[in-house]
Write a protein that holds these residues in place. Structure first.
Motif, PDB file in Angstrom:
ATOM      1  N   PRO A   1       0.353   6.575  17.536  1.00 17.83           N
ATOM      2  CA  PRO A   1       1.764   6.647  17.595  1.00 17.83           C
ATOM      3  C   PRO A   1       2.335   5.516  18.347  1.00 17.83           C
ATOM      4  CG  PRO A   1       0.630   8.009  19.307  1.00 17.83           C
ATOM      5  CD  PRO A   1      -0.442   7.630  18.285  1.00 17.83           C
ATOM      6  N   SER A   2       1.783   4.827  19.144  1.00 18.05           N
ATOM      7  CA  SER A   2       2.039   3.437  19.732  1.00 18.05           C
ATOM      8  C   SER A   2       2.631   2.581  18.652  1.00 18.05           C
ATOM      9  CB  SER A   2       1.356   2.811  20.831  1.00 18.05           C
ATOM     10  OG  SER A   2       1.010   3.715  21.709  1.00 18.05           O
ATOM     11  N   HIS A   3       1.742   2.264  17.616  1.00 13.26           N
ATOM     12  CA  HIS A   3       2.032   1.349  16.415  1.00 13.26           C
ATOM     13  C   HIS A   3       3.314   2.108  15.768  1.00 13.26           C
ATOM     14  CE1 HIS A   3       1.086  -1.962  14.160  1.00 13.26           C
ATOM     15  NE2 HIS A   3       1.136  -1.162  12.902  1.00 13.26           N
ATOM     16  N   LEU A   4       3.362   3.332  15.467  1.00 14.78           N
ATOM     17  CA  LEU A   4       4.291   3.827  14.850  1.00 14.78           C
ATOM     18  C   LEU A   4       5.635   3.532  15.386  1.00 14.78           C
ATOM     19  CD1 LEU A   4       5.286   5.899  12.433  1.00 14.78           C
ATOM     20  CD2 LEU A   4       5.209   7.639  14.231  1.00 14.78           C
ATOM     21  N   VAL A   5       5.624   3.741  16.547  1.00 15.70           N
ATOM     22  CA  VAL A   5       7.083   3.607  17.376  1.00 15.70           C
ATOM     23  C   VAL A   5       7.520   2.007  17.422  1.00 15.70           C
ATOM     24  CG1 VAL A   5       7.123   5.608  18.818  1.00 15.70           C
ATOM     25  CG2 VAL A   5       6.107   3.510  19.724  1.00 15.70           C
ATOM     26  N   ALA A   6       6.555   1.192  17.395  1.00 17.87           N
ATOM     27  CA  ALA A   6       6.803  -0.213  17.222  1.00 17.87           C
ATOM     28  C   ALA A   6       7.488  -0.307  15.832  1.00 17.87           C
ATOM     29  CB  ALA A   6       5.595  -1.044  17.452  1.00 17.87           C
ATOM     30  N   TYR A   7       6.720   0.164  14.828  1.00 21.62           N
ATOM     31  CA  TYR A   7       7.236  -0.390  13.470  1.00 21.62           C
ATOM     32  C   TYR A   7       8.523   0.247  13.179  1.00 21.62           C
ATOM     33  CZ  TYR A   7       7.405   1.255   8.479  1.00 21.62           C
ATOM     34  OH  TYR A   7       7.953   1.406   7.323  1.00 21.62           O
ATOM     35  N   ASN A   8       8.890   1.446  13.840  1.00 22.04           N
ATOM     36  CA  ASN A   8      10.310   2.082  13.939  1.00 22.04           C
ATOM     37  C   ASN A   8      11.390   1.433  14.139  1.00 22.04           C
ATOM     38  OD1 ASN A   8      11.369   5.586  14.653  1.00 22.04           O
ATOM     39  ND2 ASN A   8      12.089   4.242  13.201  1.00 22.04           N
ATOM     40  N   HIS A   9      11.067   0.996  15.384  1.00 22.16           N
ATOM     41  CA  HIS A   9      11.853   0.093  16.003  1.00 22.16           C
ATOM     42  C   HIS A   9      12.279  -1.426  15.377  1.00 22.16           C
ATOM     43  CE1 HIS A   9      13.447  -2.920  19.301  1.00 22.16           C
ATOM     44  NE2 HIS A   9      14.443  -1.909  19.482  1.00 22.16           N
TER      45      HIS A   9
ATOM     46  N   GLY B   1       0.644  -1.258  -0.099  1.00 24.31           N
ATOM     47  CA  GLY B   1      -0.065   0.058  -0.153  1.00 24.31           C
ATOM     48  C   GLY B   1       0.773   1.443   0.088  1.00 24.31           C
ATOM     49  N   ASP B   2       0.032   2.295   0.499  1.00 22.89           N
ATOM     50  CA  ASP B   2       1.034   3.692   0.462  1.00 22.89           C
ATOM     51  C   ASP B   2       1.448   3.796   1.707  1.00 22.89           C
ATOM     52  OD1 ASP B   2       1.535   6.501   0.512  1.00 22.89           O
ATOM     53  OD2 ASP B   2      -0.122   7.050  -0.689  1.00 22.89           O
ATOM     54  N   LYS B   3       2.759   3.322   1.970  1.00 24.08           N
ATOM     55  CA  LYS B   3       3.479   3.367   3.464  1.00 24.08           C
ATOM     56  C   LYS B   3       3.479   4.904   4.023  1.00 24.08           C
ATOM     57  CE  LYS B   3       6.341  -0.568   2.565  1.00 24.08           C
ATOM     58  NZ  LYS B   3       7.573  -1.565   2.413  1.00 24.08           N
ATOM     59  N   LEU B   4       3.909   5.752   3.088  1.00 20.68           N
ATOM     60  CA  LEU B   4       3.926   7.136   3.764  1.00 20.68           C
ATOM     61  C   LEU B   4       2.729   7.495   4.221  1.00 20.68           C
ATOM     62  CD1 LEU B   4       5.547   9.621   4.236  1.00 20.68           C
ATOM     63  CD2 LEU B   4       5.066  10.322   1.875  1.00 20.68           C
ATOM     64  N   GLU B   5       1.623   7.515   3.778  1.00 19.39           N
ATOM     65  CA  GLU B   5       0.115   7.846   3.902  1.00 19.39           C
ATOM     66  C   GLU B   5      -0.235   7.036   5.527  1.00 19.39           C
ATOM     67  OE1 GLU B   5      -1.867  10.376   3.211  1.00 19.39           O
ATOM     68  OE2 GLU B   5      -0.068  11.052   2.079  1.00 19.39           O
ATOM     69  N   GLU B   6       0.009   5.742   5.538  1.00 17.44           N
ATOM     70  CA  GLU B   6      -0.030   4.884   6.533  1.00 17.44           C
ATOM     71  C   GLU B   6       0.846   5.535   7.732  1.00 17.44           C
ATOM     72  OE1 GLU B   6      -0.593   0.454   8.100  1.00 17.44           O
ATOM     73  OE2 GLU B   6      -0.337   0.787   5.809  1.00 17.44           O
ATOM     74  N   ILE B   7       2.130   5.840   7.622  1.00 18.53           N
ATOM     75  CA  ILE B   7       3.024   6.254   8.461  1.00 18.53           C
ATOM     76  C   ILE B   7       2.287   7.603   9.186  1.00 18.53           C
ATOM     77  CG2 ILE B   7       5.242   7.235   8.856  1.00 18.53           C
ATOM     78  CD1 ILE B   7       6.378   4.942   7.377  1.00 18.53           C
ATOM     79  N   LYS B   8       2.068   8.355   8.317  1.00 24.93           N
ATOM     80  CA  LYS B   8       1.516   9.718   8.596  1.00 24.93           C
ATOM     81  C   LYS B   8       0.113   9.535   9.403  1.00 24.93           C
ATOM     82  CE  LYS B   8       1.182  13.029   5.256  1.00 24.93           C
ATOM     83  NZ  LYS B   8       1.275  13.403   4.159  1.00 24.93           N
ATOM     84  N   THR B   9      -0.865   8.585   9.154  1.00 26.27           N
ATOM     85  CA  THR B   9      -1.886   8.441   9.513  1.00 26.27           C
ATOM     86  C   THR B   9      -1.583   7.943  11.302  1.00 26.27           C
ATOM     87  OG1 THR B   9      -3.077   7.938   7.792  1.00 26.27           O
ATOM     88  CG2 THR B   9      -4.165   7.031   9.687  1.00 26.27           C
ATOM     89  N   LEU B  10      -0.622   6.885  11.094  1.00 28.67           N
ATOM     90  CA  LEU B  10      -0.361   6.313  12.595  1.00 28.67           C
ATOM     91  C   LEU B  10       0.501   7.478  13.336  1.00 28.67           C
ATOM     92  CD1 LEU B  10       1.283   2.820  11.356  1.00 28.67           C
ATOM     93  CD2 LEU B  10      -0.543   3.074  12.416  1.00 28.67           C
ATOM     94  N   TYR B  11       1.227   8.319  12.818  1.00 26.42           N
ATOM     95  CA  TYR B  11       1.852   9.323  13.688  1.00 26.42           C
ATOM     96  C   TYR B  11       0.782  10.055  14.445  1.00 26.42           C
ATOM     97  CZ  TYR B  11       4.531  13.414  15.005  1.00 26.42           C
ATOM     98  OH  TYR B  11       4.880  14.454  15.764  1.00 26.42           O
ATOM     99  N   ARG B  12      -0.388  10.588  13.509  1.00 24.97           N
ATOM    100  CA  ARG B  12      -1.487  11.425  13.989  1.00 24.97           C
ATOM    101  C   ARG B  12      -2.273  10.372  14.943  1.00 24.97           C
ATOM    102  NH1 ARG B  12      -3.539  12.379   9.338  1.00 24.97           N
ATOM    103  NH2 ARG B  12      -5.380  10.929   9.842  1.00 24.97           N
ATOM    104  N   ASP B  13      -2.712   9.441  14.650  1.00 15.54           N
ATOM    105  CA  ASP B  13      -3.772   8.740  15.149  1.00 15.54           C
ATOM    106  C   ASP B  13      -3.277   7.466  16.202  1.00 15.54           C
ATOM    107  OD1 ASP B  13      -5.478  10.282  14.081  1.00 15.54           O
ATOM    108  OD2 ASP B  13      -5.634   8.852  12.430  1.00 15.54           O
TER     109      ASP B  13
END
Length: 782
Positions: free
Chosen positions: A325-333, A311-323
């Protein structure tokens, strides 16, 4: 003070208005900073050009001193050494001499590289000097043996398309942490089992905390995936925007980043630490994947995936950051963890350490075959009173490639493959092919070995054959010790020597060198094939160093293997006898019986009866087990769909098993037209240049990318396909459309005609089956 260690970083710095070489090394007691005494930058000119060059030096006011030396070029012309005050002066001299049409020898060798190579310091050094303020000054170094134990940390960042920082993650044995910029989201209060989260109020605070953590960890190596081109380049721009230095180096030294305007290259340096990009490391090790995306490689090697896929990873990352962030930091690590896991699985850090100890190349440098050759060869050449040549301006004359025999197409039982073991390095060793050997052989041809295109090689004065002999012995020892990274590093280095000598980017380039390797290879392959034919067997194909032999339909596997061993022994014996008798040379050529194909297929060139080259498939018998092998066919091509690859593998397996494929093909065609296999219809091709640079032609992936970004623009979304990236697309009834932007149904007849039919028609005629008799749905219309 004395000691020894492994070089982590090198550069030229200024001290008291003089240039010195700075080395950071890893020792048994920790990192040490070495500072050499004052250095000058040297290069050479022809003695016949001295007056012109002196006039140029005076006219430009350059601080350069000529010195008489007992050196000459490989063309036997005497040279003068020019001692430049610093590297900047040498760079300016290069430009001025190029404008004047004058030759400058060794004018592109960096001072720090010359400092090390002339001391035969490859990767590891012993040193002595004076300790002053946490460093060793006036350091003297020389090469030594030392195997370091390096510490590392993996780094990954998340941001939006405008480079607004969301988070930075690190993963190592002693620290697993994510710093979250809460300026655009809510703080994370969850506790994670494998890492900590630090909430900080802004980008500046996150960058500062990250630098502090790196200093606390003090790693020798910083790892990442596309870390130079993306993570460090973006972090550097963020730091500039915030007006703070990125103190990621030892003793508070800052990250430096140099970027090419077209975005084609980024050079990042951190004093005291190696920067290793996982993509560069695997490519240097010659790993090959359909895609070097982290998710694809991790899945292929480890059966692990990123936490966001497709999919559109950038859009999903932006959505996770906004809504979320717990899932975003897990993805980042998790991305950091995957890089560490890949590094452990492939042992690419060990490989790069070993490559550095063999060649003197910086661990952070990808590729570098020419630089490796210069490091190893040039110091030896200097001690014989020669300087290296000059890279040809026009790229040089092309040398003949490897021998490729026109194949005898068909479907066979019992085909043997005999491979020459490291053919080109063996030719170099046997026929004493060498830059110095060429110069001395032409100077004294009376007892030289004749090469090709007028080459003559000295029997006594040479380096490269002995270098290869030493590497060969080390590789045999590495194999015995099951040291795979060392064995691979040596293999890649040995095999690079031919390419280097034939490369217009190498100062040792001479078409007589490369041609004396490849053309000798042609003669060896043809002679070998003749001996096999004389023994009563049919050679159906030959490719660079491999010979394919048809033994007959009625051989048992045991009989075929016996024939392979007999041919191997006969060929090796005859080459030993021939080289001794005809050249008075010791033979280092060695052929091995490598593979027995129980069933083997060599296709024709499409639309022709002529046999193809570098394309075949077969069922190989290895250690009593059968294995389906494809070479150069659609099954191993990344630009064909999964549908094509799966179809070819199944079709060939049926044919090789002597089972009719007709029912399978009919069912597949029906499933395609019924839309049951739509998930297999995706093409993937990479944009090799920025999208707007495609002006003369518009391949399908370019059309799909342009349409997708037009839709993005209309929707007010970021453009995804303007730069080098992989485009995944489907051919629809309206043309190619990128995945995620498909508005029309697939063009099933396109896939049948362009993917299924060519594969089927490549092998079905060998079985007596006509493809049109299977796919006959249109016949009733006529």
């Amino acid at each position: 003070m004395t000691g020894k260690g492994f070089i982590l970083s090198r550069r030229t710095i200024r001290r008291d208005s003089r240039e010195c070489v700075e080395l950071w090394i890893s020792t048994e007691s920790g990192p040490v900073r070495l500072i050499s005494g004052p250095q000058t930058s040297v290069c050479f000119i022809r003695t016949s050009h001295l007056e012109q060059v002196q006039n140029l030096i005076r006219a430009k006011g350059l601080d350069i001193t000529p010195e008489a030396v007992n050196f000459k070029t490989l063309e036997q012309e005497e040279v003068i050494l020019l001692r430049c005050a610093d590297d900047f002066t040498r760079h300016k001299l290069r430009r001025e001499m190029q404008s004047a049409g004058l030759s400058l020898y060794e004018g592109d060798i960096k001072s720090e590289d010359r400092f090390l190579m002339e001391r035969f310091a490859y990767g590891a050094v012993s040193y002595y000097g004076t300790p002053v303020n946490n460093e060793i000054v006036n350091a003297k170094v020389k090469g030594t043996q030392f195997r370091p134990q390096l510490t590392s940390v993996s780094v990954d960042i998340e941001c939006d398309e405008k480079e607004n920082l969301y988070s930075i993650a690190v993963a190592s044995e002693t620290m697993n942490r994510v710093w979250l910029n809460t300026a655009g989201t809510t703080p994370v209060t969850d506790e994670f089992a494998t890492f900590d989260v630090i909430n900080l109020p802004g980008e500046k605070e996150v960058l500062t905390a990250f630098c502090k953590a790196v200093a606390e960890l003090d790693p020798d190596v910083i790892l990442g995936w596309n870390i130079k081109q993306f993570d460090l380049a973006v972090l550097n721009r963020m730091a500039r925007r915030q007006g703070i230095p990125l103190t990621l180096g030892r003793q508070g030294e800052t990250l430096t980043v140099r970027e090419w305007e077209d975005g084609s290259q980024v050079i990042a340096e951190i004093p005291g630490r190696c920067i290793i990009d996982g993509i560069d490391a695997l490519k240097t090790m010659t790993w090959q994947f359909e895609s070097f995306a982290l998710d694809f490689v991790a899945n292929a090697l480890l059966n692990k995936r990123k936490l966001i896929t497709g999919g559109d990873k950038l859009e999903e990352i932006k959505t996770l950051y906004r809504d979320n962030p717990s899932h975003l930091v897990a993805y980042n690590h998790q991305d950091c963890v995957l890089v560490n896991d890949i590094a452990e699985h492939t042992r690419f850090i060990d490989f790069l350490i070993l490559r550095s100890t063999l060649t003197g190349l910086d661990m952070t440098r990808p590729g570098g075959s020419v630089a490796a050759f210069i490091n190893v060869y040039l110091p030896k050449l200097h001690r014989q009173g020669y300087v290296c040549g000059i890279r040809p301006e026009n790229g040089g004359l092309a040398s003949p490639g490897g021998y490729v025999m026109t194949s005898r197409p068909g479907l066979y039982n019992n085909v043997l493959v005999l491979d020459f073991k490291s053919l080109y390095p063996s030719i170099i060793r046997t026929f004493l092919i060498d830059p110095l050997g060429l110069a001395e052989g032409l100077l004294h041809p009376e007892n030289a070995i004749e090469g090709y295109r007028g080459a003559m090689f000295s029997r006594t004065e040479h380096f490269l054959p002995d270098i290869i002999a030493g590497l060969w012995q080390q590789r045999d020892e590495a194999k015995k010790q099951q040291d795979a990274p060392r064995s691979q590093a040596i293999k890649i280095l040995m095999n690079s020597f031919y390419g280097v000598l034939g490369s217009g980017g190498c100062p040792f380039y001479d078409p007589r060198l490369a041609s004396s390797i490849t053309m000798r290879g042609h003669d060896i392959m043809k002679t070998t094939a003749g001996w096999i034919e004389d023994a009563g067997y049919e050679v159906i194909y030959g490719d660079t160093d491999s010979t394919f032999v048809f033994t007959g339909d009625d051989c048992t596997p045991r009989q075929a293997e016996l024939i392979g061993t007999q041919l191997q022994d006969m060929i090796n014996r005859r080459w030993r006898e021939t080289l001794k008798q005809d050249f008075n040379l010791h033979c280092h050529l060695e052929i091995e019986f490598e593979t027995h194909f129980r069933r083997f297929f060599m296709p024709t060139i499409r639309g022709s009866d002529e046999g193809s080259k570098k394309r075949y498939a077969g069922v190989a018998v290895k250690e009593g087990k059968e294995q389906l092998i494809f070479k150069g066919l659609e099954n191993v091509r990344s630009d064909w769909t999964a549908l094509a690859r799966q179809f070819q593998e199944k079709l060939y397996a049926l044919v090789f098993a002597e089972q009719s494929p007709e029912d399978y093909i009919r069912t597949l065609l029906n499933d395609i037209r019924a839309g049951k296999l739509d998930n297999l219809l995706v093409y993937a091709r990479r944009l090799r240049k920025p999208l707007n640079a495609y002006t003369r032609t518009q391949p399908p992936h370019v059309k799909a990318a342009r349409q997708a970004d037009e839709m993005n623009m209309a929707a007010g979304k970021p453009l995804q396909y303007q730069h080098r990236t992989t485009v995944r697309y489907v051919v629809t009834i309206a043309g190619p459309q990128a995945v995620g932007y498909v508005t029309q149904p697939p063009d099933y007849e396109h896939y049948i005609e362009k993917q299924i039919r060519p594969i089927a028609e490549s092998i079905l005629p060998a079985t007596g089956i006509n493809y049109d008799d299977i796919d006959n749905q249109q016949l009733g219309l006529f």
